[in-house]
Design an enzyme around this catalytic site. Structure first.
Site, short mmCIF file in Angstrom:
data_model
loop_
_atom_site.label_atom_id
_atom_site.label_comp_id
_atom_site.label_asym_id
_atom_site.label_seq_id
_atom_site.Cartn_x
_atom_site.Cartn_y
_atom_site.Cartn_z
N PHE A 67 7.94 37.45 56.96
CA PHE A 67 8.90 36.48 56.41
C PHE A 67 10.31 36.97 56.70
CE2 PHE A 67 9.17 32.87 53.46
CZ PHE A 67 7.93 32.31 53.65
N GLN A 91 21.53 28.87 48.10
CA GLN A 91 20.83 29.03 49.36
C GLN A 91 20.55 27.68 50.01
OE1 GLN A 91 16.58 30.79 49.73
NE2 GLN A 91 18.03 32.18 50.66
N HIS A 115 18.24 26.32 52.68
CA HIS A 115 17.05 26.71 53.44
C HIS A 115 17.19 26.16 54.85
CE1 HIS A 115 12.95 27.24 54.71
NE2 HIS A 115 12.68 27.90 53.61
N LEU A 161 10.87 20.45 52.08
CA LEU A 161 10.84 21.82 52.58
C LEU A 161 9.76 22.05 53.64
CD1 LEU A 161 11.67 24.86 52.21
CD2 LEU A 161 9.86 24.99 50.49
N GLU A 213 9.41 28.85 55.61
CA GLU A 213 9.77 29.90 56.55
C GLU A 213 8.50 30.55 57.12
OE1 GLU A 213 13.06 32.09 54.97
OE2 GLU A 213 12.15 33.96 55.60
N ARG A 248 17.91 33.94 55.52
CA ARG A 248 18.10 32.48 55.50
C ARG A 248 19.55 32.04 55.71
NH1 ARG A 248 13.86 30.73 50.70
NH2 ARG A 248 12.02 31.01 52.01
N HIS A 264 18.50 24.63 48.54
CA HIS A 264 17.15 25.05 48.18
C HIS A 264 17.09 25.88 46.90
CE1 HIS A 264 13.00 26.11 48.85
NE2 HIS A 264 13.25 27.39 49.02
N ARG A 276 19.20 35.11 48.75
CA ARG A 276 17.84 35.52 48.41
C ARG A 276 16.97 35.56 49.66
NH1 ARG A 276 13.21 32.81 47.77
NH2 ARG A 276 14.04 30.71 47.59
#
Lengths: 594, 236
Positions: free
Chosen positions: A119, A240, A242, A252, A255, A286, A353, A398
């Protein structure tokens, strides 16, 4: 008017991941606990998490919590508190294994262990190369997790108040938190929950932006309640975006798609992330990926008629891998983009996000505010966990899969702290006479006001303002005018009018009450963003550019500090970042690159 | 897609002011970007804030916006508006008491779900690490654990309509089999005992409406068949 009072040891507001995790602690400790939720628990937004939860289990290759800690501090652009981060990453394995024991259907490795995938921003050996750290149940990790935790609560006989909306926090003259007022949606009845411990697990407020991956219910209710009760909000400028929301729809795309080998491409079919993050490429953090995509689009290399999106390509992957590891993504592509990702790339854009900031907490889950020079004075009886809280482990940005970890670790620790405080004794403190006054006044105003602002239009005005003035790239002048505009919207949000006056399931009223919470969050965001005159993590502004003196525009000498937005007078103050971990050496400041 | 006006006929009932439910004819102009039925409902609600329905994730994972759409149960957020015959007739899920407009009382549905003990039962002391499960054993849970509890299936099932208090219904039985099929669960016998009754399991007459309407493409009938098989095998 007499309002019914229900007495509990504890009330948990919100039944998503954090709320359900703390409920397990309280129920299993035998405390009388009420869990309130606007929706049936499994409809909470944790259900939409896809790619996984981070833990250095090392099931497929070597991993270590210290590496996870390094990645999280670096991901936070050094704004995360290192004590809280160490606490979180060291609890990760235990919390994930507990979920497995609750019955969560993780995918498995060939030797039967929990399956892990790479990730963004998660690396081995202090930033060297991507590592498999994300524990996953296909691309439905949030669904599998939320259902498993709800099921564990069924087993523990947790008492739920389903489809109840909390309205306001009750505090006495000494600042102790004594519970909440709440409304049963089916009947419109307002009730006081009188408690010795109050845990907020109300999630984020992604709906302040026009384009958001968030559910309709993510309206920052906990932050609104905290703000109305005079609790400051921390680091609210950090949101954030995304990288991969479906263009147009906002839904969404995990990732995990890039974790399984997906590649971002511009209109020239170029794998552009190689230019922005030569090492981590598509698996950079991100904020880095979202800015790269936005730059590509701004410089004319976007795709489609309007050149306003880029492509997420997995057509080179084995269709069996897609069907096994990313079945939900294929469905989403078909449903919301009209694209079969086995054959064609998906159109994606950065989409709001996650809220990195929130109600300031210690890593024990206790809410803290500055008082007489002590930045971390505990607010007695008040706890918060998950997206609504700011521990702060995410700092300015994050990492993917750290949100599910956050809600597990801090949901549990908030629950444990409440159990500890409750067992230490102390009776219910006396309710103030006017405990329900504020809530009743808000509802009465909505029921009687004529000629006020329309809820739908006010919400749109707020969302457009946030989108245009506080997006992926921020501009000094736009932030300034954004402050004026959002204060205008706030005036409208204080004068809302609804046509529906029914007591039965009045969703117009619910949406108006939610709007009063959203605007608190939007205002805190815009004012905090305008005030921070540097670039850091997800907050990047044109007047704080990348220079040799300030790489990436980050200015540690002046701005290595947490923002505290005081909702009482819209003022802003700051508190130091905790650079001291619990047991290891601090992770020293460094320029961030991937 | 372009701008277009779409006609609706919507079940309306507010117990605070209506003596009886009625169908409301109403139309709404949609933008090219409005693809799903939920987009249209959002537009309708902006015009008339009294229209009441549940919704949350708008991407088919939370299960809030189940309703009866042109006679068939489905999720508003996953239903393409342009594929629906007009006027689009919207009613609350059938067989459950209506609270208001498109909102039903789901108490009975969740009561049945809770009745099957929807949680893993394993009385061995918890090991320090995860319990091992082979990928093949884990695969047995596919098609079972993805249920979002939207109730489209149970409220399309005639057996559930007649006996909502006694028949567990497709959603609850799918959940029951999800735990029976889990190699980590130790309560198979107890779970079968719990269903051994003329109503709880055996009211399923394989009408298969549940399979037809499931927005996640799950197959409760197949899971029910497997439980019935186990029941028979256990008896001989």
């Amino acid at each position: 008017m007499s309002i019914p009072v229900l007495k509990f040891d504890a009330v948990i507001v919100g039944a998503g991941g954090a709320g359900l995790r703390s409920a397990i602690q309280l129920s299993e400790a035998g405390l009388k606990t009420a869990v309130l939720s606007k929706v049936f628990p499994t409809r909470s937004h944790t259900v939409a998490a896809q790619g996984g939860v981070a833990a250095s289990l090392g099931n497929s290759e070597e991993d270590h919590w210290h590496w996870h800690m390094y990645d999280t501090v670096k991901g936070s652009d050094w704004l995360g508190d290192q004590d809280a981060i160490e606490f979180m990453v060291r609890k990760a394995n235990e919390c994930v294994v507990e979920l497995e024991h609750y019955g969560m259907p993780f995918d498995r490795t060939d030797d039967g262990k929990i399956y892990q995938r790479p990730f963004g921003g998660h690396m081995s050996n202090f930033g060297e190369k991507p590592v498999r750290r994300s524990c996953a149940a296909a691309d439905r990790t949030g669904h599998a997790m939320l259902h498993a935790m709800y099921q564990r609560n069924v087993k523990a006989n947790t008492q739920f108040f389903v489809e109840w909306m909390a309205l306001d926090l009750i505090r006495d003259s000494e600042g102790h938190v004594l519970g909440v007022t709440a409304m049963e949606m089916e009947t419109g009845q307002v009730v006081i929950f009188h408690t010795r411990a109050t845990i907020f697990a109300t999630g984020g407020a992604g709906r302040i932006f026009y384009s958001s991956t968030n559910a309709f219910i993510n309206t920052g209710d906990g932050l609104g309640m905290a703000a109305r009760a005079g609790i400051p909000l921390e680091d609210m400028e950090f949101w954030q975006f995304h990288p991969t929301g479906v263009a147009g729809a906002g839904v969404l795309i995990t990732e995990g798609v890039r974790g399984e080998g997906g590649i971002l491409r511009n209109a020239n079919k170029e794998r552009f992330m190689e230019r922005y993050a030569p090492n981590a490429k598509d698996l950079a953090s991100r904020d880095v990926v979202s800015r790269a995509m936005t730059t590509e689009i701004n410089e004319g290399r976007g795709c489609g008629v309007n050149k306003d999106y880029v492509l997420l390509d997995i057509t080179h992957l084995d269709p069996n891998t897609i069907m096994k590891r990313l079945p939900g993504i294929r469905e989403i592509g078909l449903q919301f983009a009209g694209v079969d990702c086995i054959k064609e790339p998906l159109p994606v854009v950065p989409t709001c996000h996650y809220q990195m900031g929130g109600i300031p907490t210690h890593y024990s889950g206790r809410v803290v505010t500055p008082q007489n020079g002590d930045y971390n004075t505990v607010v007695p009886g008040f706890y918060a966990a998950g997206e609504c809280a700011c521990a702060s482990v995410h700092g300015a940005n994050r990492l993917g899969t750290n949100s599910l970890l956050d809600l597990l670790v801090f949901g549990k620790s908030a629950g444990d702290s409440a159990v500890e405080d409750l067992k230490a004794g102390k009776a219910h403190r006396e309710l103030p006479k006017n405990a329900a006054e504020q809530s009743l006044a808000r509802i009465a105003a909505l029921d009687s006001r004529k000629g006020g602002a329309n809820v739908h239009e006010t919400r749109l005005a707020m969302q457009r303002t946030m989108q245009n003035h506080a997006g992926v790239f921020r501009f000094g002048d736009l932030l300034k005018s954004g402050v004026e505009k959002i204060l205008e919207v706030e005036k409208a949000a204080r004068e809302l009018e609804i046509k529906d006056k029914s007591m039965a399931w009045n969703t117009a009223r619910t949406e108006a009450l939610e709007m009063e919470n959203l605007i608190e969050v939007a205002k805190a965001t815009m004012l905090s963003a305008e005030a921070r005159k540097e670039s850091r993590g997800a907050h990047v502004r044109d007047d704080a550019p990348d220079t040799p003196e300030f790489p990436n525009g980050r200015n540690d000498a002046e701005w290595l500090k947490h923002t505290l937005f005081n909702p009482v007078d819209n003022s802003i103050s700051y508190k130091p970042v905790n650079m001291q971990p619990l047991t290891v050496e601090p992770i020293a400041l460094k320029t961030r690159s991937y | 897609m372009s701008k277009r006006t779409v006609q609706f006929s919507i079940y309306r009932y507010d117990p605070d002011k209506d003596d009886a439910p009625y169908m409301q004819d109403i139309s709404v102009e949609l933008e090219p970007t409005d693809r799903k039925l939920l987009d249209a409902l959002t537009k309708l609600k902006a015009k008339d804030d009294t229209l009441s329905y549940r919704r949350s994730c708008r991407e088919g994972v939370c299960g809030s916006d189940a309703m009866n759409i042109n006679g068939k149960n489905g999720l508003a957020c996953l239903t393409d508006i342009d594929e629906l015959k007009q006027p689009i007739v919207l009613r609350p899920l059938p067989g459950l008491p209506v609270i208001r407009d498109l909102i039903v009382d789901m108490t009975q549905f969740f009561k049945q779900y809770h009745s099957i003990k929807p949680y893993l039962i394993n009385n061995d002391p918890a090991p320090e690490r995860e319990r091992l499960q082979s990928p093949e054993d884990r695969e047995e849970l596919n098609g079972l654990y993805e249920c979002i509890l939207c109730a489209c299936c149970s409220t399309s099932c005639p057996s559930f309509w007649w006996n909502p208090d006694k028949f567990v219904g497709p959603a609850g039985l799918l959940a029951a089999y999800r735990f029976i099929a889990d190699t980590r669960d130790q309560a198979t016998n107890e779970r079968l005992d719990n269903l051994e009754d003329p109503y709880r399991l055996f009211r399923c007459h394989t009408i298969m409406n549940c399979v037809d309407v499931c927005p996640k493409g799950l197959n409760p009938t197949k899971a029910i068949g497997k439980i019935k098989d186990m029941m028979v095998r256990r008896a001989v």
